[in-house]
Design an enzyme around this catalytic site. Structure first.
Site, PDB file in Angstrom:
ATOM      1  N   LYS A 113       4.199  20.916   5.578  1.00 37.31           N
ATOM      2  CA  LYS A 113       5.127  22.023   5.331  1.00 37.31           C
ATOM      3  C   LYS A 113       5.691  22.598   6.638  1.00 37.31           C
ATOM      4  CE  LYS A 113       3.657  23.115   0.696  1.00 37.31           C
ATOM      5  NZ  LYS A 113       2.591  22.100   0.525  1.00 37.31           N
TER       6      LYS A 113
HETATM    7  C1  LIG Z   1       2.557  21.201  -0.530  1.00 38.47           C
HETATM    8  C2  LIG Z   1       1.695  20.009  -0.391  1.00 38.47           C
HETATM    9  C3  LIG Z   1       1.863  18.872  -1.207  1.00 38.47           C
HETATM   10  C4  LIG Z   1       2.864  18.817  -2.331  1.00 38.47           C
HETATM   11  O1  LIG Z   1       4.189  18.785  -1.866  1.00 38.47           O
HETATM   12  P1  LIG Z   1       5.410  19.108  -2.858  1.00 38.47           P
HETATM   13  O2  LIG Z   1       6.600  19.195  -1.984  1.00 38.47           O
HETATM   14  O3  LIG Z   1       5.074  20.420  -3.521  1.00 38.47           O
HETATM   15  O4  LIG Z   1       5.483  17.999  -3.856  1.00 38.47           O
HETATM   16  C5  LIG Z   1       1.051  17.764  -0.974  1.00 38.47           C
HETATM   17  N1  LIG Z   1       0.106  17.782  -0.010  1.00 38.47           N
HETATM   18  C6  LIG Z   1      -0.088  18.853   0.791  1.00 38.47           C
HETATM   19  C7  LIG Z   1      -1.169  18.802   1.817  1.00 38.47           C
HETATM   20  C8  LIG Z   1       0.693  20.006   0.635  1.00 38.47           C
HETATM   21  O5  LIG Z   1       0.492  21.061   1.434  1.00 38.47           O
END
Ligand SMILES: *Cc1c(COP(=O)(O)O)cnc(C)c1O
Length: 475
Positions: A113
């Protein structure tokens, strides 16, 4: 470039107008009116670019209301080796012959993120200064989103973050990451309750339109188009590393929850990046896998949403999924509205199995899917460590497990690494009987002083706290 709503609202807006907004006025999500096409000549030219320059090239196809020199500077300020650990920013690691791991988790909070949120922080600061405005970001987190938002916004002018989280429910490492921030503009609020209570508080505050306007309340959730756009860049960067010429195809496997990450892959593919398959990997919360297998999209209630060992994928509905369905339906906003407002609102599900366009999700758009359970997750972590000496986090393990089910001869498979194992140490200990390695900058983080306020699950209390910490109401 103009942006439209997936639910057919006639208004069109430009990038900076939607940057600080959440949903479109009709409750839909914003998408560009069209996907700019990238020719093979352009791909060849981009192949040699540094990550920040590649980001600028891609972003500038979608952003025409920030001067080019400023946008380029924002990209260079964001994607540095200092923040992301290497000059390549998203290096590939080979796992056997046909499988690669793309490292997206070397940013400040060790989860993918950061890739988007770090850019968002700089874009927010830039745009707020240009407007002479301020923004109070109010959010709810059970882990990765909140910390990524705080590390992106810390010390930024014009922005304050008020982040609620369920007291005692995040991993000790995640709590330490967030609560050790001493920046004045970052406010951690530990709520006596569960994640849903935090989310309800945020909704209640946002529904108080007078308060929301008076205190300039905004969000940074995954439906923000700028976040999605930032993620498109690493599909191109991963493609270039996995290939040597632009006629080759690559598949991507994506650990998925809210469908934000893989939706960025869809955008990259729509632009003409030669992607063979987009493999959606879920955990036990298999809302998305069920759709791609059956054509039925069935939102889960909280009783049917499992708490798993890949917690950032524990979703009851996938908030970005509407974007893909809009494209699948030939961009028919009225029909998209009927599904997401009408059918989902009344029965919690819709069924496209009888619609001939459903088959195109695989044939035309390249989507495949699969799911992974706790024991498969542990097994994947063990085998990958034994065979390759590489330690996976539980989410990435789900991605690799499902990736293996969709390998095609001659097509490299790139698995997106969405977090580092240290964030989920308890599961690693369960799989391997040992603690994961800790990057040196996080040594002893749990012992640092903490800055966090405890609060009952009460929207009035959070409003009072925001009012107290927002010197003059931001008119
Ligand atoms: C947010 C997250 C996801 C999922 O990603 P999306 O964009 O919501 O599909 C998967 N793995 C981790 C470690 C995350 O922080």
């Amino acid at each position: 470039m103009q942006y439209l709503s997936t639910r057919g609202h006639p208004e069109r807006k430009r990038f900076c107008a939607i940057l600080l907004e959440g949903l479109a006025p009709d409750g839909g999500l914003y998408l560009p009116e069209h996907y700019p096409q990238v020719s093979s000549e352009t791909l060849a030219r981009w192949r040699g670019l540094a990550y920040a320059d590649l980001a600028f090239e891609i972003l500038s196809l979608y952003i025409d209301d920030i001067p080019a020199a400023d946008l380029r500077a924002l990209c260079h300020k964001t994607y540095t080796a200092q923040v992301f650990g290497t000059a390549q920013i998203v290096p590939l690691k080979k796992l056997g012959d046909a499988i690669y791991l793309e490292a997206l988790s070397n940013g400040p909070t060790l989860a993918f993120k950061d890739m988007a949120m770090q850019l968002l922080g700089n874009l927010f600061e830039y745009e707020l200064a240009r407007r002479g405005e301020e923004l109070n970001i109010l959010g709810a987190t059970s882990g990765d989103t909140g910390s990524a938002a705080e590390y992106a916004m810390r010390g930024k002018k014009g922005v304050r973050v008020f982040m609620t989280s369920p007291a005692g429910r995040m991993s000790p490492f995640q709590q330490a990451q967030m609560f050790s921030l001493m920046d004045e503009n970052i406010h951690n609020i530990a709520v006596d309750g569960v994640f849903d209570d935090c989310q309800d508080m945020v909704k209640a505050v946002s529904n108080d339109l007078e308060f929301k306007r008076r205190y300039k309340i905004g969000t940074v959730n995954s439906i923000n188009w700028a976040r999605l756009l930032a993620q498109v860049v690493y599909y191109f960067a991963g493609y270039f590393q996995a290939t040597s010429k632009d006629s080759e195809k690559v598949s991507f496997a994506v650990p998925s929850g809210n469908f934000g990450n893989v939706c960025a892959g869809h955008v990259a593919r729509m632009m003409g990046l030669p992607i063979a398959q987009l493999v959606v990997a879920t955990n036990e919360n298999d809302v998305l896998d069920e759709f791609f297998r059956t054509g039925v999209y069935r939102v889960r209630g909280s009783a049917d949403t499992h708490e798993t060992s890949s917690p950032s994928m524990d979703i009851s509905k996938a908030s970005n999924f509407e974007r893909f369905v809009f494209d699948l339906l030939g961009r028919d906003g009225a029909q998209c509205k009927a599904l997401f407002e009408g059918a989902l609102g009344s029965s919690g599900q819709f069924d496209l199995s009888a619609d001939p366009r459903f088959a195109q999700a695989a044939t035309r758009y390249g989507f495949k899917s699969g799911n992974s359970t706790h024991s498969q997750r542990l097994q994947t972590i063990r085998c990958t460590f034994a065979e390759h000496g590489v330690l996976l986090d539980p989410h990435t393990a789900d991605g690799l497990k499902v990736a293996r089910e969709h390998l095609q001869p001659g097509v490299p498979m790139v698995v997106l690494e969405t977090a580092l194992p240290i964030k989920f140490a308890a599961t690693i200990v369960q799989a391997l009987g040992r603690e994961p390695e800790r990057p040196p900058q996080f040594a002893g983080i749990e012992a640092l002083p903490k800055r966090v306020l405890s609060m009952q699950a009460d929207a009035e209390a959070v409003k009072a706290y925001i009012a107290k910490n927002c010197p003059q109401p931001c008119m």
